[in-house]
Scaffold this motif. Structure first.
Motif, PDB file in Angstrom:
ATOM      1  N   SER A   4       0.871  -1.172   0.000  1.00 42.93           N
ATOM      2  CA  SER A   4       0.000   0.000   0.000  1.00 42.93           C
ATOM      3  C   SER A   4       0.908   1.221   0.000  1.00 42.93           C
ATOM      4  CB  SER A   4      -0.911   0.025   1.236  1.00 42.93           C
ATOM      5  OG  SER A   4      -1.864  -1.001   1.195  1.00 42.93           O
ATOM      6  N   PHE A  80      -3.500   5.126   6.887  1.00 44.35           N
ATOM      7  CA  PHE A  80      -3.223   3.902   7.640  1.00 44.35           C
ATOM      8  C   PHE A  80      -4.506   3.109   7.878  1.00 44.35           C
ATOM      9  CE2 PHE A  80       0.799   5.806   9.820  1.00 44.35           C
ATOM     10  CZ  PHE A  80       1.498   5.634   8.647  1.00 44.35           C
ATOM     11  N   ALA A  83      -5.398   1.374   4.488  1.00 43.34           N
ATOM     12  CA  ALA A  83      -4.411   0.517   3.826  1.00 43.34           C
ATOM     13  C   ALA A  83      -4.713  -0.966   4.029  1.00 43.34           C
ATOM     14  CB  ALA A  83      -3.020   0.837   4.354  1.00 43.34           C
ATOM     15  N   GLN A  84      -4.504  -1.755   2.967  1.00 43.76           N
ATOM     16  CA  GLN A  84      -4.762  -3.196   3.013  1.00 43.76           C
ATOM     17  C   GLN A  84      -3.515  -4.033   2.731  1.00 43.76           C
ATOM     18  OE1 GLN A  84      -8.199  -4.325   0.612  1.00 43.76           O
ATOM     19  NE2 GLN A  84      -9.014  -2.242   0.769  1.00 43.76           N
ATOM     20  N   GLY A  85      -2.431  -3.411   2.301  1.00 43.89           N
ATOM     21  CA  GLY A  85      -1.235  -4.161   1.943  1.00 43.89           C
ATOM     22  C   GLY A  85      -0.503  -4.720   3.143  1.00 43.89           C
ATOM     23  N   ASP A  86       0.309  -5.754   2.906  1.00 42.69           N
ATOM     24  CA  ASP A  86       1.129  -6.333   3.978  1.00 42.69           C
ATOM     25  C   ASP A  86       2.265  -5.401   4.376  1.00 42.69           C
ATOM     26  OD1 ASP A  86      -0.398  -8.668   4.028  1.00 42.69           O
ATOM     27  OD2 ASP A  86       0.798  -9.603   2.456  1.00 42.69           O
ATOM     28  N   ILE A  88       3.438  -1.290   4.061  1.00 43.16           N
ATOM     29  CA  ILE A  88       2.933   0.052   3.769  1.00 43.16           C
ATOM     30  C   ILE A  88       4.109   0.980   3.533  1.00 43.16           C
ATOM     31  CG2 ILE A  88       1.817   2.084   4.779  1.00 43.16           C
ATOM     32  CD1 ILE A  88       0.684  -1.520   5.466  1.00 43.16           C
ATOM     33  N   TYR A 160       6.679   0.178   6.441  1.00 41.12           N
ATOM     34  CA  TYR A 160       6.156  -0.364   7.690  1.00 41.12           C
ATOM     35  C   TYR A 160       5.575  -1.756   7.471  1.00 41.12           C
ATOM     36  CZ  TYR A 160       5.744   4.705   8.557  1.00 41.12           C
ATOM     37  OH  TYR A 160       5.973   6.058   8.648  1.00 41.12           O
ATOM     38  N   ARG A 161       5.756  -2.597   8.475  1.00 46.25           N
ATOM     39  CA  ARG A 161       4.955  -3.814   8.525  1.00 46.25           C
ATOM     40  C   ARG A 161       3.515  -3.415   8.865  1.00 46.25           C
ATOM     41  NH1 ARG A 161       6.966  -8.619   8.749  1.00 46.25           N
ATOM     42  NH2 ARG A 161       8.982  -7.816   9.468  1.00 46.25           N
ATOM     43  N   LYS A 162       2.552  -4.112   8.315  1.00 44.06           N
ATOM     44  CA  LYS A 162       1.151  -3.737   8.476  1.00 44.06           C
ATOM     45  C   LYS A 162       0.756  -3.606   9.948  1.00 44.06           C
ATOM     46  CE  LYS A 162      -3.493  -5.068   6.940  1.00 44.06           C
ATOM     47  NZ  LYS A 162      -4.271  -6.067   6.156  1.00 44.06           N
ATOM     48  N   GLU A 163       1.275  -4.483  10.787  1.00 46.03           N
ATOM     49  CA  GLU A 163       0.904  -4.458  12.212  1.00 46.03           C
ATOM     50  C   GLU A 163       1.316  -3.151  12.878  1.00 46.03           C
ATOM     51  OE1 GLU A 163       0.936  -8.509  10.730  1.00 46.03           O
ATOM     52  OE2 GLU A 163       2.478  -6.934  10.706  1.00 46.03           O
ATOM     53  N   LYS A 166      -1.230  -0.299  12.032  1.00 41.07           N
ATOM     54  CA  LYS A 166      -2.530  -0.549  12.637  1.00 41.07           C
ATOM     55  C   LYS A 166      -2.484  -0.425  14.156  1.00 41.07           C
ATOM     56  CE  LYS A 166      -4.502  -1.502   8.698  1.00 41.07           C
ATOM     57  NZ  LYS A 166      -5.469  -0.552   8.068  1.00 41.07           N
TER      58      LYS A 166
END
Length: 313
Positions: A4, A80, A83-86, A88, A160-163, A166
């Protein structure tokens, strides 16, 4: 979805088509599945019309439009959330961030297991006095207070990692300190990569002395929240105890002196130590109250609407 790409913008009408073309060429050449999310932070120059056209022609382009200018932190927060990607990627819309850095940033997140990778514009083309020197001072202060050994906290190009995105809450003008927020949230694998800095091709820089000053004020806020944000009574209570000890010590000294040592001397209220004792005890009580209020606010905090989205694509 692998990527993303989040792009906050304000009045960047001239660069948007070129940026999208550069992005799509790079990402498709590397075989990524991706989305590009433009966040229009209240532009008044026709930027939204360009984004609308791009969205109609390209299914990977998504967009969020604010009803007015809320600032980069709020724009990133909205991106953020969407966003849906693994992985970002955040980048600026002014063509000063190079999309060709993205594949390597992606590998650092996926293969080298970083939680966050911050770009470092080691060689900059900005004005030395207006931006380079203030940035060096700002980054040195941020390293000292945060413990993170990053050279360029304010670089817009980050991965960034998705976690991570979020979890961290970006508000106010805290976008400069997302690595610090991530560290405070428990994400310890934070790295840095030297990235190419492009000369500004269109428009004018949004950086000014006001942002420089606000950056340092936000740095103090981050330091305080990182150290005492979840335990405000530890700070205010300790200061309250200290001031109370000072106040009661002076009061005790005045009482002993008046009763045993100098009973016929001046009245206690005529002595300066009396007012020192009184003020210290009052401040001590106020600090205790501030600590209690901080704890109550912490336990009753509610999410509030921070921006109004006018339109999405």
């Amino acid at each position: 979805m692998q990527l993303s790409i989040i792009i906050p913008l304000l009045n960047e009408v001239d660069s948007l088509k070129e940026l999208h073309h550069w992005l799509s060429d790079t990402l498709e050449a590397n075989g990524f599945s991706y989305e590009v999310i433009f966040i229009d932070d209240g532009s008044t120059d026709g930027s939204w019309e360009v984004i609308d056209t791009l969205s109609r022609k390209h299914t990977e382009v998504k967009a969020i439009r604010f009803n007015r200018n809320y600032g980069k932190s709020q724009a990133l927060h909205a991106g953020f959330e969407a966003a849906q990607g693994d992985v970002i990627i955040t980048m600026d819309a002014d063509l000063q961030d190079n999309p060709e850095e993205i594949p390597e940033l992606y590998k650092m997140i996926v293969d080298e297991k970083y939680d966050l990778v911050s770009g470092w514009k080691k060689k900059r083309y900005d004005s030395v006095i207006a931006k380079n020197l203030p940035s060096k001072i700002f980054n040195a202060a941020a390293r000292k207070t945060s413990g993170l050994k990053l050279h360029d906290f304010n670089c817009g190009l980050k991965a960034y990692r998705k976690e991570v995105i979020k979890t961290v809450d970006v508000y106010g003008e805290m976008h400069r300190y997302i690595p610090v927020l991530a560290k405070n949230a428990g994400f310890s694998q934070i790295g840095e990569k030297v990235v190419q800095h492009q000369k500004r091709k269109y428009g004018e820089t949004k950086f000014g002395m006001e942002r420089f000053i606000n950056g340092f004020l936000d740095l103090l806020t981050i330091w305080f929240l990182g150290s005492f944000g979840k335990r405000p009574m530890h700070l205010f209570g300790a200061l309250g105890v200290l001031m109370s000890i000072v106040g009661f010590s002076f009061a005790g000294y005045l009482g002993v002196d008046k009763v045993f040592l100098n009973p016929t001397g001046r009245l206690i209220t005529q002595r300066p130590q009396f007012y020192i004792a009184l003020v210290a005890m009052l401040i001590g009580v106020q600090l205790f109250i501030a600590g209690f209020i901080g704890e109550l606010i912490l336990r009753s905090k509610r999410d509030k609407q921070r921006y109004i989205i006018k339109e999405t694509l």
